[in-house]
Design an enzyme around this catalytic site. Structure first.
Site, mmCIF file in Angstrom:
data_model
loop_
_atom_site.group_PDB
_atom_site.id
_atom_site.type_symbol
_atom_site.label_atom_id
_atom_site.label_comp_id
_atom_site.label_asym_id
_atom_site.label_seq_id
_atom_site.Cartn_x
_atom_site.Cartn_y
_atom_site.Cartn_z
ATOM 1 N N THR A 176 0.832 -1.201 0.000
ATOM 2 C CA THR A 176 0.000 0.000 0.000
ATOM 3 C C THR A 176 0.870 1.256 0.000
ATOM 4 O O THR A 176 1.989 1.221 0.502
ATOM 5 C CB THR A 176 -0.877 -0.045 1.274
ATOM 6 N N ARG A 204 -14.204 -7.326 -0.654
ATOM 7 C CA ARG A 204 -13.465 -7.115 0.603
ATOM 8 C C ARG A 204 -12.920 -5.679 0.652
ATOM 9 O O ARG A 204 -12.330 -5.194 -0.304
ATOM 10 C CB ARG A 204 -12.305 -8.113 0.697
ATOM 11 N N GLY A 206 -10.446 -3.128 2.929
ATOM 12 C CA GLY A 206 -9.459 -3.078 4.011
ATOM 13 C C GLY A 206 -9.557 -1.785 4.800
ATOM 14 O O GLY A 206 -10.572 -1.072 4.742
ATOM 15 N N ASP A 207 -8.497 -1.468 5.515
ATOM 16 C CA ASP A 207 -8.485 -0.266 6.353
ATOM 17 C C ASP A 207 -8.233 1.015 5.557
ATOM 18 O O ASP A 207 -8.594 2.109 6.001
ATOM 19 C CB ASP A 207 -7.381 -0.387 7.420
ATOM 20 N N THR A 227 -0.266 1.147 6.785
ATOM 21 C CA THR A 227 -0.105 0.002 5.894
ATOM 22 C C THR A 227 0.063 -1.248 6.747
ATOM 23 O O THR A 227 0.777 -1.231 7.750
ATOM 24 C CB THR A 227 1.106 0.152 4.955
ATOM 25 N N GLY A 228 -0.608 -2.309 6.351
ATOM 26 C CA GLY A 228 -0.498 -3.540 7.120
ATOM 27 C C GLY A 228 -1.712 -4.409 6.896
ATOM 28 O O GLY A 228 -2.491 -4.164 5.963
ATOM 29 N N GLY A 230 -5.041 -5.170 6.982
ATOM 30 C CA GLY A 230 -6.145 -4.230 7.148
ATOM 31 C C GLY A 230 -7.171 -4.585 8.199
ATOM 32 O O GLY A 230 -7.675 -3.703 8.901
#
Ligand code: ASP
Length: 310
Positions: A176, A204, A206-207, A227-228, A230
């Site tokens: 990301t 889906r 994510g964050d 970033t990671g 989510g």
């Protein structure tokens, strides 16, 4: 007049020196530097932090090395569904998009949603209809096809796993991209853009596009881009938690980042990191993974670019 500052990330994860070639490293570093430079052009001439964040992220979205825009990973169905958001710390205005398809620069769509619609967050077909109406730049599927990403999907399908950007354990990373900036007027802004996770389910989210989870900015506290993994970042409401620790508890940026990234997230099992900037130009770039592509620049200072932990 404040001194401007900028930080960018290109994803976190298991990024090891041993699995990096000099050519690849140069390309990643060059990508981060180009993003910082694009933001600096804006900030140097007195432009807004929001413009700087958008400029930096567009650079990274156009770069196939990062999992956003052109380099976005494949979904289970072999498609690209991109998420992006940005926020203005001056007035707490925000824009976000989830499940964007064939959009060259999802960050610009997020900004257009913020500025041209009465909403904050658009998703899926409705978001695409809005993008067409606003004459956003669309690209054919071929533009987003990257052999590396396709191979990653084939591996993920075989092992029936939903994976972060790179599937090989020794090369696992989240790709990301994000940026945070402080302009000379003292305004903060943050933005984040992603293709999400390889082999993710259709729909889906994510964050990244969730304001308060992957992205947050408030002049009173800080600007954050995450970033990671989510799902963990959503459950931990990471970006807003850092802002709240500063606002309600008087934590410094560093104290808040340390608690959230190195304690709260770790306890939950959430791998990743973030870039953070406060109104005084302090920059933190914590991560609990092996590495994070990151760069920063303060006015009149030297640019900092790094990938690894130490
Ligand atoms: N946070 C992103 C997501 O879960 C992935 C990443 O940071 O690479 O969609």
């Amino acid at each position: 007049m404040k001194k401007y500052a900028i930080a960018v990330h290109g994803g976190a994860g298991t990024i090891l020196r041993s699995s990096m070639t000099p050519e690849k490293e140069l390309a990643y570093r060059g990508g981060l530097e180009a993003a910082i430079n694009a933001a600096e052009v804006v900030l140097k001439s007195g432009g807004s932090s929001l413009d700087a964040v958008e400029a930096a992220i567009r650079q990274l979205e156009d770069n196939p090395y990062f999992n956003a825009g052109k380099g976005a990973v494949f979904t289970h169905e072999g498609k690209h569904e991109m998420d992006a958001s940005l926020m203005n710390g001056k007035d707490l205005m925000a824009g976000a998009v989830a499940g964007a398809q064939n959009i060259k620069n999802p960050i610009t769509l997020a900004r257009t949603i913020m500025e041209k619609s009465e909403h904050v967050f658009l998703a899926g077909p409705g978001a695409m209809a809005f993008a067409k109406q606003q004459r956003m730049e669309f690209m054919p599927d071929a533009y987003f096809f990257e052999q590396l990403r396709y191979d990653q999907l084939q591996q993920a399908l075989k092992s029936n796993t939903v994976v972060m950007d790179h599937t090989l354990p020794q090369d696992k990373k989240f790709g990301t991209v994000g940026a945070v900036a402080l302009d000379v007027h003292g305004n903060l802004a943050a933005g984040t853009s992603t293709g999400g996770m390889t082999n993710k389910k259709n729909g889906r989210v994510g964050d990244t596009p969730v304001i308060g989870a992957g992205t947050y900015a408030n002049n009173a506290t800080c600007a954050i881009s995450c970033t990671g993994h989510g799902e963990f970042f959503i459950r931990s409401v990471v970006a807003y938690d850092i802002s709240c620790l500063m606002e309600y508890k008087g934590y410094t940026l560093k104290q808040a980042c340390d608690l959230v990234v190195h304690q709260k997230l770790v306890k939950l099992g959430g791998e990743g990191g973030l870039i953070a900037l406060d109104a005084n130009g302090n920059i933190e770039m914590p991560f609990n993974s092996e590495g994070m592509y990151r760069a920063s620049l303060r006015q009149d200072d030297k640019m900092y670019v790094d990938i690894y932990k130490d």
